[in-house]
Design a protein around this motif. Structure first.
Motif, PDB file in Angstrom:
ATOM      1  N   ASN A  48      16.961  92.046  15.884  1.00 59.57           N
ATOM      2  CA  ASN A  48      17.240  90.759  16.497  1.00 59.57           C
ATOM      3  C   ASN A  48      16.774  90.761  17.946  1.00 59.57           C
ATOM      4  O   ASN A  48      16.567  91.814  18.543  1.00 59.57           O
ATOM      5  N   ASP A  49      16.629  89.570  18.520  1.00 59.24           N
ATOM      6  CA  ASP A  49      16.131  89.429  19.892  1.00 59.24           C
ATOM      7  C   ASP A  49      14.788  90.125  20.064  1.00 59.24           C
ATOM      8  O   ASP A  49      14.563  90.866  21.024  1.00 59.24           O
ATOM      9  N   GLY A  50      13.909  89.874  19.110  1.00 60.38           N
ATOM     10  CA  GLY A  50      12.597  90.511  19.129  1.00 60.38           C
ATOM     11  C   GLY A  50      11.702  90.103  20.274  1.00 60.38           C
ATOM     12  O   GLY A  50      10.652  90.716  20.486  1.00 60.38           O
ATOM     13  N   GLN A  51      12.085  89.091  21.035  1.00 64.03           N
ATOM     14  CA  GLN A  51      11.300  88.690  22.202  1.00 64.03           C
ATOM     15  C   GLN A  51      11.329  89.744  23.303  1.00 64.03           C
ATOM     16  O   GLN A  51      10.535  89.684  24.244  1.00 64.03           O
ATOM     17  N   ASP A  52      12.212  90.728  23.175  1.00 64.94           N
ATOM     18  CA  ASP A  52      12.365  91.742  24.221  1.00 64.94           C
ATOM     19  C   ASP A  52      11.688  93.065  23.887  1.00 64.94           C
ATOM     20  O   ASP A  52      11.939  94.074  24.566  1.00 64.94           O
ATOM     21  N   THR A  53      10.848  93.096  22.870  1.00 63.00           N
ATOM     22  CA  THR A  53      10.293  94.387  22.439  1.00 63.00           C
ATOM     23  C   THR A  53       9.439  95.064  23.511  1.00 63.00           C
ATOM     24  O   THR A  53       9.417  96.294  23.593  1.00 63.00           O
ATOM     25  N   ALA A  54       8.738  94.283  24.337  1.00 60.81           N
ATOM     26  CA  ALA A  54       7.915  94.893  25.382  1.00 60.81           C
ATOM     27  C   ALA A  54       8.796  95.589  26.414  1.00 60.81           C
ATOM     28  O   ALA A  54       8.542  96.740  26.795  1.00 60.81           O
ATOM     29  N   ALA A  55       9.846  94.908  26.852  1.00 67.89           N
ATOM     30  CA  ALA A  55      10.758  95.499  27.835  1.00 67.89           C
ATOM     31  C   ALA A  55      11.517  96.687  27.255  1.00 67.89           C
ATOM     32  O   ALA A  55      11.887  97.617  27.977  1.00 67.89           O
ATOM     33  N   LEU A  56      11.740  96.652  25.942  1.00 70.50           N
ATOM     34  CA  LEU A  56      12.443  97.748  25.271  1.00 70.50           C
ATOM     35  C   LEU A  56      11.536  98.944  24.996  1.00 70.50           C
ATOM     36  O   LEU A  56      12.018 100.003  24.592  1.00 70.50           O
ATOM     37  N   ASP A  57      10.226  98.770  25.177  1.00 68.12           N
ATOM     38  CA  ASP A  57       9.247  99.826  24.873  1.00 68.12           C
ATOM     39  C   ASP A  57       9.320 100.260  23.417  1.00 68.12           C
ATOM     40  O   ASP A  57       9.241 101.458  23.092  1.00 68.12           O
ATOM     41  N   VAL A  58       9.458  99.286  22.519  1.00 67.34           N
ATOM     42  CA  VAL A  58       9.579  99.595  21.099  1.00 67.34           C
ATOM     43  C   VAL A  58       8.354 100.345  20.589  1.00 67.34           C
ATOM     44  O   VAL A  58       8.476 101.399  19.950  1.00 67.34           O
ATOM     45  N   GLN A  59       7.171  99.827  20.873  1.00 60.94           N
ATOM     46  CA  GLN A  59       5.957 100.457  20.350  1.00 60.94           C
ATOM     47  C   GLN A  59       5.765 101.856  20.934  1.00 60.94           C
ATOM     48  O   GLN A  59       5.404 102.797  20.213  1.00 60.94           O
TER      49      GLN A  59
END
Length: 275
Positions: A48-59
């Motif tokens: 959820n809240d996938g708009q934050d993936t860049a800030a979360l450093d998911v990749q």
């Protein structure tokens, strides 16, 4: 001549799914391992809240763990919240005292009836491994509720600084802890869903301490969720992992720091004993 072996990579692609249940176009980020052979035990994580993936450093986190063979092959689908986030996230069928979360049941239907079939159609390799859902703050509450009521679809849930304060009565209107909606739902559930739980808080999530016990509400509410789970017969650490981050705040930086620990817990590669 020497052959160079390329390290496995996680590739990000963007998708849009028009949802009949949410009555909007839902933007999605897919993170998929490249060069899958087709015989892997492929796992799935919804965020959820996938708009934050860049800030979360998911990749970056996925690449580091995957390249070092720390996690099993994993597809992450990040679901970007829309303008109705405060309505779509919550406890399905139980809006809070301000009427927020009124579309949580529609969000649940979107995940189960639209998103999961869409993901399998987009990913060529069958997803036959573990399925988990996770979220942050209010998105974490939604993830817990969705998994709790649909353990035939999910094996595990991760909650980062979850909004477990979700309540049916304002603090000024004679509130007691029995007014917390999720805790009550857990207690009233007659079955014991087949799930594993990973719950995270930060010691600096907030300052609020409504019962003045010198423990912030975020920690109190999460610990009380664990107590309700233990009453249902779940065990620690077999079924429940609690991660309290010293200095952790209610922000994507702290959640991003905690994300690798969750990925290892949920999808860690099993070591094979030496013969």
């Amino acid at each position: 001549m020497y052959t160079t072996m390329l390290l496995p990579e996680i590739v990000k692609t963007e998708r849009v799914l028009k949802s009949a249940h949410l009555k909007r176009e839902v933007e999605l980020d897919f993170f998929v391992p490249e060069s899958l052979m087709g015989n892997e035990q492929l796992n799935l994580l919804l965020l959820n809240d996938g708009q934050d993936t860049a800030a979360l450093d998911v990749q970056q986190s996925m690449n580091h763990l995957y390249r070092n063979f720390k996690i099993e092959p994993l597809v992450v689908v990040a679901i970007k919240a829309g303008t109705e986030r405060l309505q779509e996230y919550g406890v399905a069928g139980h809006p809070d005292f301000l009427g927020r979360g009124g579309q949580a049941a529609a969000y649940t239907s979107f995940i189960l009836k639209e998103l999961l079939p869409f993901i399998q159609a987009e990913v060529e390799t069958p997803i036959k491994g573990k399925r988990a859902i996770a979220g942050f703050s209010l998105g974490g509450l939604m993830a817990f509720d969705l998994a709790w009521n649909n353990d035939n679809y999910f094996d595990a849930v991760g909650v980062f600084s979850g909004s477990f304060w979700w309540r049916k009565k304002d603090l000024r209107d004679g509130y007691t802890d029995d007014d917390r909606i999720l805790h009550r739902c857990i207690a009233l559930t007659k079955t014991k869903p087949e799930l594993k739980f990973w719950l995270m808080t930060g010691t600096e999530d907030e300052l609020a301490d409504r019962n003045r016990n010198f423990i912030i509400d975020s920690i109190d509410d999460t610990v009380d969720v664990i107590k309700e789970l233990l009453k249902k017969g779940y065990r620690r650490p077999e079924d429940i992992t609690y991660y309290e981050m010293v200095g952790g705040r209610h922000d994507v930086v702290s959640w991003g720091r905690a994300l690798p620990a969750f990925l290892l817990w949920a999808f860690g590669r099993k070591t094979i004993a030496s013969l």
